[in-house]
Design a protein around this motif. Structure first.
Motif, PDB file in Angstrom:
ATOM      1  N   ASN A  51       0.827  -1.222   0.000  1.00 13.24           N
ATOM      2  CA  ASN A  51       0.000   0.000   0.000  1.00 13.24           C
ATOM      3  C   ASN A  51       0.854   1.262   0.000  1.00 13.24           C
ATOM      4  O   ASN A  51       0.496   2.259  -0.637  1.00 13.24           O
ATOM      5  N   ASN A  52       1.991   1.213   0.692  1.00 12.73           N
ATOM      6  CA  ASN A  52       2.889   2.371   0.674  1.00 12.73           C
ATOM      7  C   ASN A  52       3.423   2.640  -0.731  1.00 12.73           C
ATOM      8  O   ASN A  52       3.533   3.788  -1.159  1.00 12.73           O
ATOM      9  N   ILE A 105       1.966   1.726  -3.644  1.00 12.01           N
ATOM     10  CA  ILE A 105       0.873   2.182  -4.509  1.00 12.01           C
ATOM     11  C   ILE A 105       0.515   3.642  -4.208  1.00 12.01           C
ATOM     12  O   ILE A 105       0.301   4.448  -5.116  1.00 12.01           O
ATOM     13  N   ASN A 106       0.491   3.993  -2.934  1.00  9.49           N
ATOM     14  CA  ASN A 106       0.138   5.366  -2.551  1.00  9.49           C
ATOM     15  C   ASN A 106       1.187   6.389  -2.973  1.00  9.49           C
ATOM     16  O   ASN A 106       0.900   7.593  -3.048  1.00  9.49           O
ATOM     17  N   SER A 107       2.396   5.921  -3.251  1.00  2.00           N
ATOM     18  CA  SER A 107       3.447   6.833  -3.698  1.00  2.00           C
ATOM     19  C   SER A 107       3.362   7.144  -5.200  1.00  2.00           C
ATOM     20  O   SER A 107       4.075   8.018  -5.694  1.00  2.00           O
ATOM     21  N   ASN A 139       1.584   8.274  -8.914  1.00  5.19           N
ATOM     22  CA  ASN A 139       0.657   9.324  -9.337  1.00  5.19           C
ATOM     23  C   ASN A 139      -0.740   8.731  -9.541  1.00  5.19           C
ATOM     24  O   ASN A 139      -0.915   7.500  -9.590  1.00  5.19           O
ATOM     25  N   ILE A 140      -1.733   9.597  -9.668  1.00  7.99           N
ATOM     26  CA  ILE A 140      -3.134   9.146  -9.702  1.00  7.99           C
ATOM     27  C   ILE A 140      -3.394   8.190 -10.853  1.00  7.99           C
ATOM     28  O   ILE A 140      -4.092   7.184 -10.706  1.00  7.99           O
ATOM     29  N   LYS A 167      -1.814   4.834  -9.991  1.00  7.81           N
ATOM     30  CA  LYS A 167      -2.473   4.268  -8.809  1.00  7.81           C
ATOM     31  C   LYS A 167      -3.801   3.610  -9.189  1.00  7.81           C
ATOM     32  O   LYS A 167      -4.188   2.578  -8.635  1.00  7.81           O
ATOM     33  N   SER A 168      -4.492   4.181 -10.165  1.00  5.43           N
ATOM     34  CA  SER A 168      -5.798   3.660 -10.583  1.00  5.43           C
ATOM     35  C   SER A 168      -5.696   2.327 -11.314  1.00  5.43           C
ATOM     36  O   SER A 168      -6.702   1.645 -11.527  1.00  5.43           O
ATOM     37  N   LYS A 208      -5.718  -2.973  -8.315  1.00  6.26           N
ATOM     38  CA  LYS A 208      -6.845  -3.441  -7.513  1.00  6.26           C
ATOM     39  C   LYS A 208      -6.310  -4.456  -6.497  1.00  6.26           C
ATOM     40  O   LYS A 208      -5.500  -5.309  -6.854  1.00  6.26           O
TER      41      LYS A 208
END
Length: 277
Positions: free
Chosen positions: A25-26, A28-30, A32-33, A36-37, A40
């Motif tokens: 999760n760290n 993926i959260n780093s 860009n949008i 990240k999209s 799943k």
């Protein structure tokens, strides 16, 4: 990161108890949008590899579907190469892999490297070669989604890849092979198919029975049957004893070539054991 907006990545958490999901999760959260999209995350209890893959299949929306194991690596151009290959619209796109030792990073062997690059349309000679190779790991190819509708990995067995991938190959009209190492296959001593167990022996038998059910209509399937039988009887020898194994070997319907290979492996075992003593 190789992921682009054309790629969907489905990550199945099979009930891990370590920090893997925090790390994931760290990462993926780093991103860009847009990137990240592309990701799943599916959560499940520890039901095993087959059910994890089957759950991933239910949520996959792409035109092609591929599989990767959590501990394997991919080449830096893995996604780019496959996106280019998709333009030819083959039912299956296969490629090579390099096995390496998890402890030493030593290169061990290649998979599929003897298959020439090309587009094979209902090519029996190509299928003979693929079934002789008998490398049915799903991460050695990607599949058109339409091809694998209602094709699932059986649960509660090892060698589930044989059932899934062979079924896909028998359905396919066209296969595009890329003679290029796109996956690095980590070899670990604690792998489930390297630790001797009754489940492993039973799984070999189940895979052989599945292949035998296909061999009447697809004669080249016999090449994979022969290869799996060698492993099956040798594992049977290790779990039972020599007398039981030989009795079963000579009463079962096993071709002479396979019988010779199995007996050779057993004799080699005894010679090595005698040499150590």
């Amino acid at each position: 990161y190789q992921v682009t907006s054309e790629v969907e990545v489905i990550l199945v958490n099979d009930g891990t108890c370590d920090r893997s999901m925090i790390i994931l999760n760290n990462i993926i959260n780093s991103l860009n949008i847009e990137k990240k999209s592309c990701f799943k995350i599916l959560e499940q209890k520890n039901f095993g590899q087959s059910i994890a893959r089957n759950n991933g299949l239910k949520f996959a929306s792409g035109e092609y579907i591929g599989f990767l194991d959590a501990d394997d690596l991919v080449a830096s151009d893995y996604i780019d190469t496959l996106l280019n290959c998709m333009k030819k619209e083959a039912d299956i796109i296969s490629y090579n892999a390099l096995a390496f030792n998890d402890l030493t990073n030593e290169k061990l062997w290649n998979l599929n490297s003897n298959i020439a690059s090309g587009y094979y349309n209902k090519d029996v000679n190509f299928l003979k070669f693929a079934f002789k190779e008998c490398s049915w790991q799903p991460w050695l190819r990607i599949f058109k989604k339409d091809l694998i509708q209602n094709n699932y990995f059986p649960s509660d067995v090892f060698l589930e890849d044989v059932h899934f991938c062979v079924e896909a190959y028998l359905r396919a009209d066209s296969i595009h092979h890329v003679n290029k190492e796109l996956v690095l296959y980590r070899q670990r001593p604690d792998s489930s198919i390297k630790i001797l167990s009754q489940k492993l022996v039973d799984s070999y038998k189940a895979a052989i029975n599945f292949l035998e059910s296909k061999a009447t209509n697809y004669p080249y399937v016999k090449y994979s049957i022969n290869k799996l039988q060698i492993h099956y009887y040798y594992h049977l020898f290790e779990t039972e004893d020599l007398a039981i194994t030989l009795k079963k070997l000579f009463t079962d319907n096993v071709v002479f070539y396979v019988k010779c290979r199995i007996i050779f492996k057993i004799l080699k075992f005894y010679l090595l054991k005698f040499d150590k003593e």
